[in-house]
Scaffold this active site. Sequence first.
Site, PDB file in Angstrom:
ATOM      1  N   GLU A 195       0.793  -1.222   0.000  1.00  0.00           N
ATOM      2  CA  GLU A 195       0.000   0.000   0.000  1.00  0.00           C
ATOM      3  C   GLU A 195       0.829   1.277   0.000  1.00  0.00           C
ATOM      4  O   GLU A 195       0.281   2.374   0.049  1.00  0.00           O
ATOM      5  CB  GLU A 195      -0.946  -0.001   1.215  1.00  0.00           C
ATOM      6  CG  GLU A 195      -1.923  -1.169   1.203  1.00  0.00           C
ATOM      7  CD  GLU A 195      -2.948  -1.106   2.333  1.00  0.00           C
ATOM      8  OE1 GLU A 195      -2.863  -0.174   3.169  1.00  0.00           O
ATOM      9  OE2 GLU A 195      -3.839  -1.977   2.375  1.00  0.00           O
ATOM     10  N   CYS A 228      -9.760 -12.795   9.033  1.00  0.00           N
ATOM     11  CA  CYS A 228      -8.585 -13.226   8.265  1.00  0.00           C
ATOM     12  C   CYS A 228      -8.925 -14.269   7.207  1.00  0.00           C
ATOM     13  O   CYS A 228      -8.291 -14.310   6.150  1.00  0.00           O
ATOM     14  CB  CYS A 228      -7.524 -13.805   9.195  1.00  0.00           C
ATOM     15  SG  CYS A 228      -6.646 -12.567  10.176  1.00  0.00           S
ATOM     16  N   HIS A 229      -9.906 -15.112   7.506  1.00  0.00           N
ATOM     17  CA  HIS A 229     -10.186 -16.244   6.622  1.00  0.00           C
ATOM     18  C   HIS A 229     -11.504 -16.109   5.871  1.00  0.00           C
ATOM     19  O   HIS A 229     -11.960 -17.078   5.255  1.00  0.00           O
ATOM     20  CB  HIS A 229     -10.146 -17.548   7.422  1.00  0.00           C
ATOM     21  CG  HIS A 229      -8.811 -17.817   8.042  1.00  0.00           C
ATOM     22  ND1 HIS A 229      -7.730 -18.240   7.305  1.00  0.00           N
ATOM     23  CD2 HIS A 229      -8.364 -17.683   9.320  1.00  0.00           C
ATOM     24  CE1 HIS A 229      -6.682 -18.383   8.103  1.00  0.00           C
ATOM     25  NE2 HIS A 229      -7.028 -18.036   9.331  1.00  0.00           N
ATOM     26  N   GLY A 282      -6.337   0.374  15.547  1.00  0.00           N
ATOM     27  CA  GLY A 282      -6.792  -0.440  16.665  1.00  0.00           C
ATOM     28  C   GLY A 282      -8.217  -0.220  17.109  1.00  0.00           C
ATOM     29  O   GLY A 282      -8.603  -0.696  18.180  1.00  0.00           O
ATOM     30  N   TRP A 328      -8.779   4.096   2.366  1.00  0.00           N
ATOM     31  CA  TRP A 328      -7.477   4.750   2.503  1.00  0.00           C
ATOM     32  C   TRP A 328      -6.833   5.055   1.153  1.00  0.00           C
ATOM     33  O   TRP A 328      -5.932   5.907   1.077  1.00  0.00           O
ATOM     34  CB  TRP A 328      -6.519   3.860   3.308  1.00  0.00           C
ATOM     35  CG  TRP A 328      -6.227   2.573   2.598  1.00  0.00           C
ATOM     36  CD1 TRP A 328      -6.893   1.398   2.740  1.00  0.00           C
ATOM     37  CD2 TRP A 328      -5.248   2.360   1.577  1.00  0.00           C
ATOM     38  NE1 TRP A 328      -6.384   0.458   1.878  1.00  0.00           N
ATOM     39  CE2 TRP A 328      -5.369   1.023   1.149  1.00  0.00           C
ATOM     40  CE3 TRP A 328      -4.279   3.167   0.985  1.00  0.00           C
ATOM     41  CZ2 TRP A 328      -4.561   0.467   0.167  1.00  0.00           C
ATOM     42  CZ3 TRP A 328      -3.472   2.625  -0.009  1.00  0.00           C
ATOM     43  CH2 TRP A 328      -3.616   1.282  -0.402  1.00  0.00           C
ATOM     44  N   ASP A 356     -18.735   1.494  11.006  1.00  0.00           N
ATOM     45  CA  ASP A 356     -17.294   1.525  10.712  1.00  0.00           C
ATOM     46  C   ASP A 356     -16.980   2.510   9.595  1.00  0.00           C
ATOM     47  O   ASP A 356     -16.154   2.247   8.731  1.00  0.00           O
ATOM     48  CB  ASP A 356     -16.792   0.119  10.351  1.00  0.00           C
ATOM     49  CG  ASP A 356     -15.266   0.068  10.212  1.00  0.00           C
ATOM     50  OD1 ASP A 356     -14.579   0.884  10.837  1.00  0.00           O
ATOM     51  OD2 ASP A 356     -14.775  -0.790   9.459  1.00  0.00           O
ATOM     52  N   LYS A 413     -15.400   7.317   4.165  1.00  0.00           N
ATOM     53  CA  LYS A 413     -16.091   6.065   3.891  1.00  0.00           C
ATOM     54  C   LYS A 413     -17.587   6.247   3.655  1.00  0.00           C
ATOM     55  O   LYS A 413     -18.205   5.467   2.940  1.00  0.00           O
ATOM     56  CB  LYS A 413     -15.899   5.088   5.050  1.00  0.00           C
ATOM     57  CG  LYS A 413     -14.578   4.340   5.068  1.00  0.00           C
ATOM     58  CD  LYS A 413     -14.636   3.301   6.183  1.00  0.00           C
ATOM     59  CE  LYS A 413     -13.384   2.442   6.244  1.00  0.00           C
ATOM     60  NZ  LYS A 413     -13.514   1.393   7.284  1.00  0.00           N
ATOM     61  N   CYS A 444     -12.480 -15.652  13.476  1.00  0.00           N
ATOM     62  CA  CYS A 444     -11.744 -16.188  12.329  1.00  0.00           C
ATOM     63  C   CYS A 444     -11.997 -15.451  11.024  1.00  0.00           C
ATOM     64  O   CYS A 444     -11.123 -15.395  10.152  1.00  0.00           O
ATOM     65  CB  CYS A 444     -12.084 -17.667  12.125  1.00  0.00           C
ATOM     66  SG  CYS A 444     -12.047 -18.677  13.619  1.00  0.00           S
TER      67      CYS A 444
END
Length: 703
Positions: free
Chosen positions: A83, A627-628, A195, A408, A318, A345, A624
């Site tokens: 990035e 990430c997955h 965070g 971003w 978010d 956003k 999970c």
Amino acid sequence: MRLKLLVAIALLPLAACGKQASAPVTEGVTDAMIASAPEGEWLTYGRDYGEQRFSPLTKISDQNVGELGLAWSHDLETARGQEATPLMHDGVLYVSTAWSMVKAFDAKTGELKWSYDPKVPRDTLVRACCDAVNRGVALYGDKVYVGTLDGRLVALEQKTGKVVFEQTVVPNQKDYTITGAPRVAKGKILIGSGGSEYKARGYLAAYDAQTGKELWKFHTVPGNPADGFENKAMEEAAKTWGNSKWWELGGGGTVWDSITYDPATNLVYFGTGNAEPWNPAANGREGDSLYTSSIVAVDADTGEYKWHFQETPEDRWDFDSNAQITAADLDVNGQKRRVVLHAPKNGYFYMLDAKSGQFISAGSFAPQTWTTGIDPKTGRAQINPDAKYEKTGKPFLALPGAAGAHSWQPMSFSQQTGLVYIPANLAAMPYAAAKDWKPTDIGFQTGMDGALTAAPADKAVREGAKAATTGALIAWDPVKQKEAWRVTFTGPWNGGTLSTAGNLVFQGNADGYFAAYSADKGQKLWSFPTQTGVIAAPMTYLVDGEQYVAVMAGWGGVWDIATGVVARKSAGHYNISRLLVFKLGAKGQLPAMKELNQLPLDPPPFTGKPEQVAAGADKFARYCSVCHGDAALPGTINPDLRRSQYINAAEGIRAVVIDGVLMHGDNPKGMVSFKSALSADDVENIRQYLIKRANEDKALGDK
């Protein structure tokens, strides 16, 4: 004695607001050079203090861009998302990569001059919401500065890459990360952290460029009232959180990307992240939750609060305001004004007065369902009652989703056309509040029911979701608050943009191409197959009279790792992380493209119980899926757990999730133990859910 007393009194405000910084540098890369770069140099993340990403170079133009070819390239040793925007000074190209590594190249030949690896522990990924990415370095004096994923600020010698100093600058290395590029102003290094999905309290801080010592810090959300407030701004913000104990989860509002220093006002403008948790009912918060999802301005010398404008009050979707903030001088209603331009956003494009933060205008650059409109006088968003999912008790399909109508990926502003070029994501997302949610000490702390909103094993639903998910390059007139033209892409999560005086806009995309368009009309003039998705923003520079264009290629970030069935709509190929550099007449070629090979979808038969699948779906969604992939449908970077050997036996998956075996050995994989949050029964339930999902997808024809 009286003179000493007067001097002491005069110094009190300085002592209260911040420590004295080292004097601004006078050699190497100076403040004056950053404000007005020498011809052909690119010295800071957005090229200039205004973060306009506009280059005055014209040797490559709309008349000859078709002759552009690959001058040189460099393949990277990390296959995570890339990035960063490269910087160029005195013939040297500086770039950061995933895992916060830094490299210096001869900008003309591509010769690697030096490389630095901060050796970020791979288990840092557990607190990194959106891949192991880094967006760039800062140059000042004779040093290069980088923020590392595990929360350090590191200064390196420009000539050698040798470490000058390093400081851990995050409050703890459990809830915080750094992925953004540092900025420089008047002897200070400015940087925040990520965070907001964990237990972080947002802030922007200034550090001495020579020593790394903290000079001032401005928190974006108030702390525990029992401890007292750092300043009046925090006291006022505390009134907007209702009766919740927001500080117990940190509050969020992290400054993980956008930071703009404006010499015209001596202010630092920065964007803040979402309130934590997303679901207000999870901790009982009510009200605007300041200063989350806002633009905030502080005095560059002291960090003292000057103004704020909240773009998304009561944020529960978010809708970070961390997209790049651009400062410019524009003719508004016949009057020249210093303004701030922002496309966060939430789908609205804002113009504010730079000195006061006064709302000037806003326009919708992307479809949105979370509001019924914007108050034309105050700029305040009027929230759609149905969007308050925690109050209705029903799922809400929001446009845009958490990835944002603009995230971003940097936009650029052309001083020639007066247009802003926005990499837009046109994608929805379902939201649902979790019931009886409790925080834990690992993983996302958002209070959401991800199992309820996970994509079902229904081909028609999946194809419908894919069809409705697209992306675009939008040329936006900030004065008229109106679209000038657009280029539509297969999917979202395309690269940042660069505009030039050669009437060009450059952008890479998720389909695996780097392209140039005419800045005035959006006509596609040139493209190059990159063999992988491009999400970074390009830059351009001049060496020995020749103009070059450079871009980091490498698919990744949150879209790839978390969005499930739509993650691969554009990027169904390997992530090949590399630096690409182009010039007119060059004839370079890339190695032959590799095929994307995967393990077969050959799961064991499902022998579990429905209640195990339901419980496993809940735990998978919470711990999970980030990430997955949603519904265990992954992107291209992280392992596909439906195909994993570890789901064949209870002891196998338990060894990974509970015992943490993948963190042992010479090549740790980044998968930490979740034993503090998950029991052996929880892990077995997740295994049964994965087996069920794998069999469902095999039945749908997924090979």
